[in-house]
Design a protein around this motif. Structure first.
Motif, PDB file in Angstrom:
ATOM      1  N   PHE A   1       0.828  -1.200   0.000  1.00  0.00           N
ATOM      2  CA  PHE A   1       0.000   0.000   0.000  1.00  0.00           C
ATOM      3  C   PHE A   1       0.871   1.262   0.000  1.00  0.00           C
ATOM      4  O   PHE A   1       0.629   2.194  -0.776  1.00  0.00           O
ATOM      5  CB  PHE A   1      -0.939  -0.003   1.214  1.00  0.00           C
ATOM      6  CG  PHE A   1      -1.613   1.309   1.470  1.00  0.00           C
ATOM      7  CD1 PHE A   1      -2.686   1.714   0.685  1.00  0.00           C
ATOM      8  CD2 PHE A   1      -1.170   2.133   2.494  1.00  0.00           C
ATOM      9  CE1 PHE A   1      -3.315   2.928   0.922  1.00  0.00           C
ATOM     10  CE2 PHE A   1      -1.790   3.343   2.733  1.00  0.00           C
ATOM     11  CZ  PHE A   1      -2.864   3.745   1.946  1.00  0.00           C
ATOM     12  N   LEU A   2       1.891   1.292   0.844  1.00  0.00           N
ATOM     13  CA  LEU A   2       2.782   2.452   0.895  1.00  0.00           C
ATOM     14  C   LEU A   2       3.475   2.679  -0.446  1.00  0.00           C
ATOM     15  O   LEU A   2       3.610   3.821  -0.891  1.00  0.00           O
ATOM     16  CB  LEU A   2       3.831   2.283   1.994  1.00  0.00           C
ATOM     17  CG  LEU A   2       3.368   2.454   3.427  1.00  0.00           C
ATOM     18  CD1 LEU A   2       4.535   2.258   4.388  1.00  0.00           C
ATOM     19  CD2 LEU A   2       2.726   3.807   3.648  1.00  0.00           C
ATOM     20  N   LYS A   3       3.916   1.619  -1.083  1.00  0.00           N
ATOM     21  CA  LYS A   3       4.593   1.753  -2.373  1.00  0.00           C
ATOM     22  C   LYS A   3       3.643   2.323  -3.429  1.00  0.00           C
ATOM     23  O   LYS A   3       4.033   3.176  -4.226  1.00  0.00           O
ATOM     24  CB  LYS A   3       5.134   0.391  -2.824  1.00  0.00           C
ATOM     25  CG  LYS A   3       5.934   0.481  -4.102  1.00  0.00           C
ATOM     26  CD  LYS A   3       6.531  -0.856  -4.492  1.00  0.00           C
ATOM     27  CE  LYS A   3       7.306  -0.702  -5.784  1.00  0.00           C
ATOM     28  NZ  LYS A   3       7.835  -1.951  -6.243  1.00  0.00           N
ATOM     29  N   ARG A   4       2.394   1.858  -3.437  1.00  0.00           N
ATOM     30  CA  ARG A   4       1.420   2.343  -4.426  1.00  0.00           C
ATOM     31  C   ARG A   4       1.005   3.790  -4.189  1.00  0.00           C
ATOM     32  O   ARG A   4       0.666   4.498  -5.130  1.00  0.00           O
ATOM     33  CB  ARG A   4       0.165   1.464  -4.409  1.00  0.00           C
ATOM     34  CG  ARG A   4       0.293   0.153  -5.111  1.00  0.00           C
ATOM     35  CD  ARG A   4      -1.078  -0.521  -5.295  1.00  0.00           C
ATOM     36  NE  ARG A   4      -1.979  -0.413  -4.161  1.00  0.00           N
ATOM     37  CZ  ARG A   4      -2.039  -1.263  -3.144  1.00  0.00           C
ATOM     38  NH1 ARG A   4      -1.247  -2.311  -3.119  1.00  0.00           N
ATOM     39  NH2 ARG A   4      -2.888  -1.095  -2.151  1.00  0.00           N
ATOM     40  N   THR A   5       0.991   4.235  -2.942  1.00  0.00           N
ATOM     41  CA  THR A   5       0.421   5.542  -2.606  1.00  0.00           C
ATOM     42  C   THR A   5       1.465   6.538  -2.091  1.00  0.00           C
ATOM     43  O   THR A   5       1.103   7.550  -1.477  1.00  0.00           O
ATOM     44  CB  THR A   5      -0.675   5.365  -1.539  1.00  0.00           C
ATOM     45  OG1 THR A   5      -0.092   4.779  -0.370  1.00  0.00           O
ATOM     46  CG2 THR A   5      -1.813   4.503  -2.052  1.00  0.00           C
ATOM     47  N   TYR A   6       2.721   6.289  -2.381  1.00  0.00           N
ATOM     48  CA  TYR A   6       3.803   7.128  -1.855  1.00  0.00           C
ATOM     49  C   TYR A   6       3.602   8.607  -2.194  1.00  0.00           C
ATOM     50  O   TYR A   6       3.729   9.477  -1.325  1.00  0.00           O
ATOM     51  CB  TYR A   6       5.155   6.632  -2.380  1.00  0.00           C
ATOM     52  CG  TYR A   6       6.297   7.511  -1.981  1.00  0.00           C
ATOM     53  CD1 TYR A   6       6.814   7.449  -0.683  1.00  0.00           C
ATOM     54  CD2 TYR A   6       6.856   8.440  -2.859  1.00  0.00           C
ATOM     55  CE1 TYR A   6       7.849   8.263  -0.297  1.00  0.00           C
ATOM     56  CE2 TYR A   6       7.892   9.258  -2.473  1.00  0.00           C
ATOM     57  CZ  TYR A   6       8.392   9.171  -1.192  1.00  0.00           C
ATOM     58  OH  TYR A   6       9.417   9.976  -0.797  1.00  0.00           O
TER      59      TYR A   6
ATOM     60  N   LEU B   1       0.929  10.279  -2.828  1.00  0.00           N
ATOM     61  CA  LEU B   1      -0.199  10.856  -2.092  1.00  0.00           C
ATOM     62  C   LEU B   1       0.183  11.227  -0.661  1.00  0.00           C
ATOM     63  O   LEU B   1      -0.274  12.245  -0.140  1.00  0.00           O
ATOM     64  CB  LEU B   1      -1.378   9.883  -2.087  1.00  0.00           C
ATOM     65  CG  LEU B   1      -1.990   9.563  -3.448  1.00  0.00           C
ATOM     66  CD1 LEU B   1      -3.060   8.494  -3.316  1.00  0.00           C
ATOM     67  CD2 LEU B   1      -2.537  10.815  -4.095  1.00  0.00           C
ATOM     68  N   HIS B   2       1.016  10.429  -0.045  1.00  0.00           N
ATOM     69  CA  HIS B   2       1.467  10.723   1.316  1.00  0.00           C
ATOM     70  C   HIS B   2       2.290  12.007   1.342  1.00  0.00           C
ATOM     71  O   HIS B   2       2.145  12.833   2.253  1.00  0.00           O
ATOM     72  CB  HIS B   2       2.288   9.564   1.890  1.00  0.00           C
ATOM     73  CG  HIS B   2       1.513   8.301   2.028  1.00  0.00           C
ATOM     74  ND1 HIS B   2       0.691   8.049   3.093  1.00  0.00           N
ATOM     75  CD2 HIS B   2       1.415   7.232   1.210  1.00  0.00           C
ATOM     76  CE1 HIS B   2       0.124   6.862   2.938  1.00  0.00           C
ATOM     77  NE2 HIS B   2       0.551   6.350   1.803  1.00  0.00           N
TER      78      HIS B   2
END
Length: 155
Positions: free
Chosen positions: A20-25, A27-28
């Motif tokens: 999830f973190l890799k896909r949404t980096y 956006l964070h």
């Protein structure tokens, strides 16, 4: 020396949180910048993302440059990595770079009692309070295998 595809993070690839973190980096990062702007305006974005980010990168580059030129080569790693005490003080323990190359899986870079490693102290605290688990350290056998003394064991 040619580097092959890295396979030392397979355990992270299997965890949904890290995928999830890799896909949404991106956006964070955008959300963090928006939060900084709401709290302190554009100057917070400049100081936190710009200046602190630049200092962080320079610290990383310092470790990877200085610790391959100056310092002590304690472990038989087959490379030019060295331990450098003053870089370790500036980088919260990352300057024990030869230790890191010898035991890349280890959460602790300052392996001797006198090697200050603030990063390890934080990890150890998190382990004590139950927020870090399965913390890895080098075994005595692995230390013996990586030591220069082990080169002479078959003579």
């Amino acid at each position: 020396m040619f580097y092959q595809e890295r396979n030392n993070v397979e355990d992270l690839k299997n965890q949904a949180f890290y995928r999830f973190l890799k896909r949404t980096y991106a956006l964070h990062t955008i959300a963090f910048a928006a939060l900084l702007y709401v709290v302190g305006g554009f100057s917070y974005i400049v100081w936190v993302l710009g200046v602190a980010g630049t200092l962080g990168y320079h610290g990383t580059f310092l470790v990877n440059s200085v610790c391959h030129i100056w310092g002590s080569h304690v472990w038989n790693t087959g490379d030019l990595s060295k331990n450098n005490w003053w870089v370790a003080l500036l980088s919260f323990g990352e300057g024990w770079h030869n230790n890191h190359h010898a035991f890349e899986y280890s959460a602790r870079h300052g392996l001797e009692w006198w090697q200050i490693d603030v990063g390890w102290y934080i990890i150890r605290f998190l382990e004590v309070v139950g927020l870090a688990t399965n913390v890895k350290l080098p075994s005595k056998d692995h230390k013996l295998k990586m030591s220069f003394a082990s080169l002479n064991k078959f003579e």
